[in-house]
Design an enzyme around this catalytic site. Structure first.
Site, PDB file in Angstrom:
ATOM      1  N   HIS A  48     -10.107  -0.203  -0.827  1.00 38.15           N
ATOM      2  CA  HIS A  48      -9.602  -0.288  -2.109  1.00 38.15           C
ATOM      3  C   HIS A  48      -8.652  -1.454  -2.192  1.00 38.15           C
ATOM      4  CE1 HIS A  48     -11.358   3.693  -3.621  1.00 38.15           C
ATOM      5  NE2 HIS A  48     -12.031   3.180  -3.203  1.00 38.15           N
ATOM      6  N   GLU A  96      -5.791  -1.318  -3.681  1.00 37.18           N
ATOM      7  CA  GLU A  96      -4.371  -0.839  -3.475  1.00 37.18           C
ATOM      8  C   GLU A  96      -4.233  -0.584  -1.997  1.00 37.18           C
ATOM      9  OE1 GLU A  96      -6.038   1.535  -7.230  1.00 37.18           O
ATOM     10  OE2 GLU A  96      -7.130   0.518  -5.391  1.00 37.18           O
ATOM     11  N   CYS A 105      -7.270   5.974  -7.579  1.00 41.90           N
ATOM     12  CA  CYS A 105      -7.907   7.230  -7.138  1.00 41.90           C
ATOM     13  C   CYS A 105      -6.971   7.994  -6.182  1.00 41.90           C
ATOM     14  CB  CYS A 105      -9.269   6.978  -6.392  1.00 41.90           C
ATOM     15  SG  CYS A 105      -8.958   6.502  -4.566  1.00 41.90           S
ATOM     16  N   CYS A 141      -5.861   6.304  -2.983  1.00 44.67           N
ATOM     17  CA  CYS A 141      -5.064   5.337  -2.962  1.00 44.67           C
ATOM     18  C   CYS A 141      -3.519   5.987  -3.607  1.00 44.67           C
ATOM     19  CB  CYS A 141      -5.474   4.464  -3.961  1.00 44.67           C
ATOM     20  SG  CYS A 141      -6.822   3.535  -3.162  1.00 44.67           S
TER      21      CYS A 141
END
Length: 158
Positions: free
Chosen positions: A79, A81, A107, A110
């Site tokens: 991801h 992040e 999410c 993260c």
């Protein structure tokens, strides 16, 4: 009056630009981590270094009919992040007290990483249906802000 973007607009546009590097076939996400109006790191979602991109292999989540927001481990990608946190670590930058600008709401996976990295606030443009993520952010006292991309106005979520 100068025709310059606000800091929020500037950093959100940087996150949008980072998202254009994404190799994800389902959702292009970009992230920028900032402290004292200085960019510490950036990230976008896609396959790890030295691994083929989904554009070459196809989307594993689509092949397995995995709905959005579920079974994050069934994905070749990292991801945005996560990549921003990793980039900061590689470069020796502490994220304590920093702000995250992200095209999408983080999410739960993260969110847990951002909590432990001691990010203090998160600005995002697109909501993501993850109630546990929001609950944990509230419990960790991390401020969440929804950014309207039309006028860059900000609505505090928590």
């Amino acid at each position: 009056m100068e025709n310059r973007p606000t800091w929020h607009e500037y950093f959100m546009k940087m996150a949008q630009l980072a998202s254009t590097r994404s190799s994800c076939l389902r959702r292009k996400v970009g992230a920028v981590i900032v402290k004292d109006n200085q960019i510490l790191s950036t990230g976008y979602n896609g396959a790890p270094k030295l691994i083929q991109h989904c554009s070459m292999t196809g989307c594993l989540r689509e092949q397995l009919n995995v709905p959005s927001g579920e079974r994050h481990e069934l994905c070749r990608g990292v991801h945005a992040e996560q990549n921003a946190i990793i980039q900061a670590a590689i470069n020796g930058n502490s994220l304590k007290g920093a702000s995250l600008y992200c095209t999408n709401q983080p999410c739960i996976i993260c969110s847990k990483m951002l909590i432990n990295a001691e990010i203090s606030e998160i600005y995002f443009a697109h909501a993501y249906p993850d109630e546990l993520s929001q609950q944990m952010m509230m419990e960790a006292d991390i401020n969440l802000y929804l950014v309207n991309l039309e006028d860059y106005s900000i609505e505090k979520i928590h």
